[in-house]
Design a protein around this motif. Structure first.
Motif, PDB file in Angstrom:
ATOM      1  N   CYS A  16     -28.698  -2.503  55.708  1.00  0.00           N
ATOM      2  CA  CYS A  16     -29.860  -3.280  56.125  1.00  0.00           C
ATOM      3  C   CYS A  16     -29.976  -3.252  57.647  1.00  0.00           C
ATOM      4  N   ASN A  18     -32.962  -4.559  58.868  1.00  0.00           N
ATOM      5  CA  ASN A  18     -34.205  -5.321  58.913  1.00  0.00           C
ATOM      6  C   ASN A  18     -34.267  -6.242  60.134  1.00  0.00           C
ATOM      7  N   CYS A  60     -34.589  -5.893  54.157  1.00  0.00           N
ATOM      8  CA  CYS A  60     -33.701  -6.982  53.756  1.00  0.00           C
ATOM      9  C   CYS A  60     -33.092  -6.765  52.370  1.00  0.00           C
TER      10      CYS A  60
END
Ligand code: FES
Length: 108
Positions: A16, A18, A60
């Protein structure tokens, strides 16, 4: 639609990276996310295993509400959260190094 042959894939890492905007929740990108991705990818590449150990940046993965820095490894179904750059060596040793015994790179 055509199925993809993934039989040569030993593992697929989802990292991730994000960056959440306009939210009070933390984001992995606020921590070491990109550096973690680069370090893991670099290790895989240095061992010539990019065709067999896949790695993908993701949005995410759903654990940032706790403490972020999230990596998932499939099909082993290993999830790591609160990960920092310093944790990469341990993840490599525990989860990636053993995959090298499965053989050398193969062209997809
Ligand atoms: S922002 Fe990385 S798990 Fe949510």
């Amino acid at each position: 639609m055509k199925p993809v042959d993934t039989s040569f894939c030993l593992a697929h890492l989802l990292v991730c990276v994000n960056q959440r905007h306009k939210s009070a929740l933390p984001s992995c990108a606020s921590g070491d996310a990109e550096a973690i991705y680069q370090k893991l990818r670099g290790w895989i590449e240095a061992h010539g295993m990019l065709s067999r150990i896949w790695i993908t940046r993701t949005e995410c993965l759903g654990w940032c509400h706790v403490d972020g820095g999230t990596v998932a490894i499939y099909p082993q179904n290993i999830w790591v959260r609160a990960m920092t750059l310093d944790d990469c060596d341990a993840l490599i040793e525990e989860h990636l190094q053993p995959l090298l015994s499965h053989g050398r790179p193969r062209k997809p």
